[in-house]
Design a protein around this motif. Structure first.
Motif, PDB file in Angstrom:
ATOM      1  N   SER A  79       8.384   6.038   6.230  1.00  0.00           N
ATOM      2  CA  SER A  79       8.637   7.219   7.065  1.00  0.00           C
ATOM      3  C   SER A  79       8.384   8.505   6.292  1.00  0.00           C
ATOM      4  O   SER A  79       7.762   9.438   6.817  1.00  0.00           O
ATOM      5  CB  SER A  79      10.075   7.211   7.577  1.00  0.00           C
ATOM      6  OG  SER A  79      10.296   6.130   8.422  1.00  0.00           O
ATOM      7  N   ARG A  80       8.868   8.552   5.042  1.00  0.00           N
ATOM      8  CA  ARG A  80       8.653   9.749   4.223  1.00  0.00           C
ATOM      9  C   ARG A  80       7.169   9.968   3.947  1.00  0.00           C
ATOM     10  O   ARG A  80       6.685  11.099   4.003  1.00  0.00           O
ATOM     11  CB  ARG A  80       9.427   9.648   2.914  1.00  0.00           C
ATOM     12  CG  ARG A  80      10.928   9.820   3.070  1.00  0.00           C
ATOM     13  CD  ARG A  80      11.640  10.069   1.753  1.00  0.00           C
ATOM     14  NE  ARG A  80      11.336   9.108   0.721  1.00  0.00           N
ATOM     15  CZ  ARG A  80      12.005   7.991   0.478  1.00  0.00           C
ATOM     16  NH1 ARG A  80      13.045   7.684   1.230  1.00  0.00           N
ATOM     17  NH2 ARG A  80      11.655   7.181  -0.489  1.00  0.00           N
ATOM     18  N   PHE A  98       0.822  -1.198   0.000  1.00  0.00           N
ATOM     19  CA  PHE A  98       0.000   0.000   0.000  1.00  0.00           C
ATOM     20  C   PHE A  98       0.865   1.261   0.000  1.00  0.00           C
ATOM     21  O   PHE A  98       0.661   2.172  -0.803  1.00  0.00           O
ATOM     22  CB  PHE A  98      -0.934  -0.010   1.214  1.00  0.00           C
ATOM     23  CG  PHE A  98      -1.713   1.263   1.387  1.00  0.00           C
ATOM     24  CD1 PHE A  98      -2.750   1.580   0.521  1.00  0.00           C
ATOM     25  CD2 PHE A  98      -1.408   2.144   2.408  1.00  0.00           C
ATOM     26  CE1 PHE A  98      -3.469   2.758   0.675  1.00  0.00           C
ATOM     27  CE2 PHE A  98      -2.118   3.315   2.571  1.00  0.00           C
ATOM     28  CZ  PHE A  98      -3.152   3.623   1.696  1.00  0.00           C
ATOM     29  N   PHE A  99       1.869   1.303   0.890  1.00  0.00           N
ATOM     30  CA  PHE A  99       2.746   2.466   0.946  1.00  0.00           C
ATOM     31  C   PHE A  99       3.566   2.604  -0.340  1.00  0.00           C
ATOM     32  O   PHE A  99       3.830   3.712  -0.806  1.00  0.00           O
ATOM     33  CB  PHE A  99       3.665   2.416   2.167  1.00  0.00           C
ATOM     34  CG  PHE A  99       2.983   2.843   3.433  1.00  0.00           C
ATOM     35  CD1 PHE A  99       2.445   4.114   3.567  1.00  0.00           C
ATOM     36  CD2 PHE A  99       2.873   1.973   4.496  1.00  0.00           C
ATOM     37  CE1 PHE A  99       1.809   4.509   4.725  1.00  0.00           C
ATOM     38  CE2 PHE A  99       2.240   2.352   5.670  1.00  0.00           C
ATOM     39  CZ  PHE A  99       1.702   3.623   5.778  1.00  0.00           C
ATOM     40  N   PHE A 100       3.961   1.486  -0.927  1.00  0.00           N
ATOM     41  CA  PHE A 100       4.673   1.545  -2.205  1.00  0.00           C
ATOM     42  C   PHE A 100       3.783   2.170  -3.274  1.00  0.00           C
ATOM     43  O   PHE A 100       4.227   3.037  -4.034  1.00  0.00           O
ATOM     44  CB  PHE A 100       5.127   0.144  -2.634  1.00  0.00           C
ATOM     45  CG  PHE A 100       5.713   0.100  -4.008  1.00  0.00           C
ATOM     46  CD1 PHE A 100       6.953   0.650  -4.270  1.00  0.00           C
ATOM     47  CD2 PHE A 100       5.020  -0.479  -5.055  1.00  0.00           C
ATOM     48  CE1 PHE A 100       7.501   0.628  -5.546  1.00  0.00           C
ATOM     49  CE2 PHE A 100       5.552  -0.509  -6.332  1.00  0.00           C
ATOM     50  CZ  PHE A 100       6.791   0.041  -6.581  1.00  0.00           C
ATOM     51  N   LEU A 101       2.529   1.762  -3.335  1.00  0.00           N
ATOM     52  CA  LEU A 101       1.619   2.340  -4.325  1.00  0.00           C
ATOM     53  C   LEU A 101       1.388   3.824  -4.070  1.00  0.00           C
ATOM     54  O   LEU A 101       1.329   4.617  -5.022  1.00  0.00           O
ATOM     55  CB  LEU A 101       0.291   1.575  -4.343  1.00  0.00           C
ATOM     56  CG  LEU A 101       0.351   0.184  -4.951  1.00  0.00           C
ATOM     57  CD1 LEU A 101      -0.976  -0.540  -4.767  1.00  0.00           C
ATOM     58  CD2 LEU A 101       0.739   0.242  -6.422  1.00  0.00           C
ATOM     59  N   LEU A 102       1.267   4.232  -2.802  1.00  0.00           N
ATOM     60  CA  LEU A 102       1.157   5.663  -2.493  1.00  0.00           C
ATOM     61  C   LEU A 102       2.398   6.422  -2.957  1.00  0.00           C
ATOM     62  O   LEU A 102       2.297   7.505  -3.547  1.00  0.00           O
ATOM     63  CB  LEU A 102       0.978   5.871  -0.987  1.00  0.00           C
ATOM     64  CG  LEU A 102      -0.404   5.684  -0.417  1.00  0.00           C
ATOM     65  CD1 LEU A 102      -0.379   5.854   1.099  1.00  0.00           C
ATOM     66  CD2 LEU A 102      -1.390   6.646  -1.030  1.00  0.00           C
ATOM     67  N   HIS A 103       3.552   5.844  -2.684  1.00  0.00           N
ATOM     68  CA  HIS A 103       4.824   6.442  -3.092  1.00  0.00           C
ATOM     69  C   HIS A 103       4.858   6.632  -4.608  1.00  0.00           C
ATOM     70  O   HIS A 103       5.178   7.717  -5.110  1.00  0.00           O
ATOM     71  CB  HIS A 103       5.970   5.540  -2.621  1.00  0.00           C
ATOM     72  CG  HIS A 103       7.291   5.822  -3.243  1.00  0.00           C
ATOM     73  ND1 HIS A 103       8.073   6.899  -2.882  1.00  0.00           N
ATOM     74  CD2 HIS A 103       7.979   5.164  -4.208  1.00  0.00           C
ATOM     75  CE1 HIS A 103       9.185   6.891  -3.598  1.00  0.00           C
ATOM     76  NE2 HIS A 103       9.143   5.843  -4.408  1.00  0.00           N
ATOM     77  N   VAL A 104       4.502   5.598  -5.336  1.00  0.00           N
ATOM     78  CA  VAL A 104       4.526   5.645  -6.805  1.00  0.00           C
ATOM     79  C   VAL A 104       3.513   6.659  -7.331  1.00  0.00           C
ATOM     80  O   VAL A 104       3.790   7.409  -8.260  1.00  0.00           O
ATOM     81  CB  VAL A 104       4.265   4.235  -7.385  1.00  0.00           C
ATOM     82  CG1 VAL A 104       3.959   4.282  -8.864  1.00  0.00           C
ATOM     83  CG2 VAL A 104       5.456   3.326  -7.121  1.00  0.00           C
ATOM     84  N   LYS A 105       2.349   6.693  -6.721  1.00  0.00           N
ATOM     85  CA  LYS A 105       1.294   7.613  -7.173  1.00  0.00           C
ATOM     86  C   LYS A 105       1.668   9.066  -6.916  1.00  0.00           C
ATOM     87  O   LYS A 105       1.421   9.931  -7.752  1.00  0.00           O
ATOM     88  CB  LYS A 105      -0.007   7.271  -6.444  1.00  0.00           C
ATOM     89  CG  LYS A 105      -1.159   8.162  -6.785  1.00  0.00           C
ATOM     90  CD  LYS A 105      -2.099   7.486  -7.702  1.00  0.00           C
ATOM     91  CE  LYS A 105      -3.353   8.319  -7.870  1.00  0.00           C
ATOM     92  NZ  LYS A 105      -3.760   8.394  -9.223  1.00  0.00           N
ATOM     93  N   MET A 106       2.299   9.357  -5.755  1.00  0.00           N
ATOM     94  CA  MET A 106       2.569  10.738  -5.366  1.00  0.00           C
ATOM     95  C   MET A 106       3.845  11.315  -5.991  1.00  0.00           C
ATOM     96  O   MET A 106       3.935  12.520  -6.195  1.00  0.00           O
ATOM     97  CB  MET A 106       2.659  10.839  -3.848  1.00  0.00           C
ATOM     98  CG  MET A 106       1.339  10.555  -3.159  1.00  0.00           C
ATOM     99  SD  MET A 106       1.465  10.486  -1.365  1.00  0.00           S
ATOM    100  CE  MET A 106       1.983  12.142  -0.968  1.00  0.00           C
ATOM    101  N   ILE A 147       2.157  12.904   4.963  1.00  0.00           N
ATOM    102  CA  ILE A 147       0.757  12.905   5.388  1.00  0.00           C
ATOM    103  C   ILE A 147       0.579  13.808   6.599  1.00  0.00           C
ATOM    104  O   ILE A 147      -0.374  14.582   6.677  1.00  0.00           O
ATOM    105  CB  ILE A 147       0.288  11.462   5.676  1.00  0.00           C
ATOM    106  CG1 ILE A 147       0.191  10.674   4.370  1.00  0.00           C
ATOM    107  CG2 ILE A 147      -1.044  11.455   6.412  1.00  0.00           C
ATOM    108  CD1 ILE A 147       0.018   9.181   4.548  1.00  0.00           C
ATOM    109  N   ALA A 148       1.509  13.739   7.543  1.00  0.00           N
ATOM    110  CA  ALA A 148       1.440  14.596   8.728  1.00  0.00           C
ATOM    111  C   ALA A 148       1.570  16.062   8.342  1.00  0.00           C
ATOM    112  O   ALA A 148       0.861  16.918   8.875  1.00  0.00           O
ATOM    113  CB  ALA A 148       2.524  14.207   9.731  1.00  0.00           C
ATOM    114  N   ALA A 149       2.453  16.360   7.396  1.00  0.00           N
ATOM    115  CA  ALA A 149       2.626  17.743   6.947  1.00  0.00           C
ATOM    116  C   ALA A 149       1.356  18.245   6.270  1.00  0.00           C
ATOM    117  O   ALA A 149       0.946  19.393   6.478  1.00  0.00           O
ATOM    118  CB  ALA A 149       3.821  17.841   5.998  1.00  0.00           C
TER     119      ALA A 149
END
Length: 134
Positions: free
Chosen positions: A117-118, A44-52, A123-125
């Motif tokens: 972490s990134r 899931f985080f990999f897909l978010l990374h790739v999408k963003m 997301i926090a930012a």
């Protein structure tokens, strides 16, 4: 239907679809496999990374996945990049190959942790910036 889906998640890997029995008998064990090798959260985080990430900053593998999941044409996305009924822990090899596999797994785990972490920081930012905007 929901109970069947939950049972399926308890008896087979969501990512590669290998069953619990096979992973317990021939692999590292189902729970370890799900937690380390094919953790759905990592995917899931990999897909978010790739999408963003902008396309110019993607590696060739990341670009390949992005093109598969979110094609530029009107055709539907594909998940053929996922390892279906395959996992590195079930491959048989000599001692050197097993050692190399272990090193690769450590590097992948480190990169996934850094990416996670990134993403969490981003997301926090974003959440923080929404609070300051009236």
């Amino acid at each position: 239907e929901r109970d069947a889906a939950e049972d399926d998640l308890k008896t087979s890997c969501f990512v590669c679809n290998l069953d619990r029995f096979t992973l317990d008998q021939k692999g590292p064990g189902f729970d370890k496999h799900i937690a380390i090798e094919h953790n759905p959260r990592n995917y899931f985080f990999f897909l978010l990374h790739v999408k963003m990430l902008p396309r110019s900053k993607l590696t060739s593998q990341e670009s390949y996945v992005k093109d598969m999941v979110w094609p530029s044409s009107k055709k539907p996305g594909s998940y053929q990049w996922l390892p279906r009924e395959k996992t590195l822990s079930l491959t048989e090899g000599d001692e050197e190959e097993v050692h190399m596999q272990s090193i690769i797994e450590q590097v992948v785990d480190q990169r996934l942790a850094a990416t996670e972490s990134r993403l969490l920081a981003a997301i926090a930012a974003l959440a923080g910036s929404r609070k300051t905007v009236p």
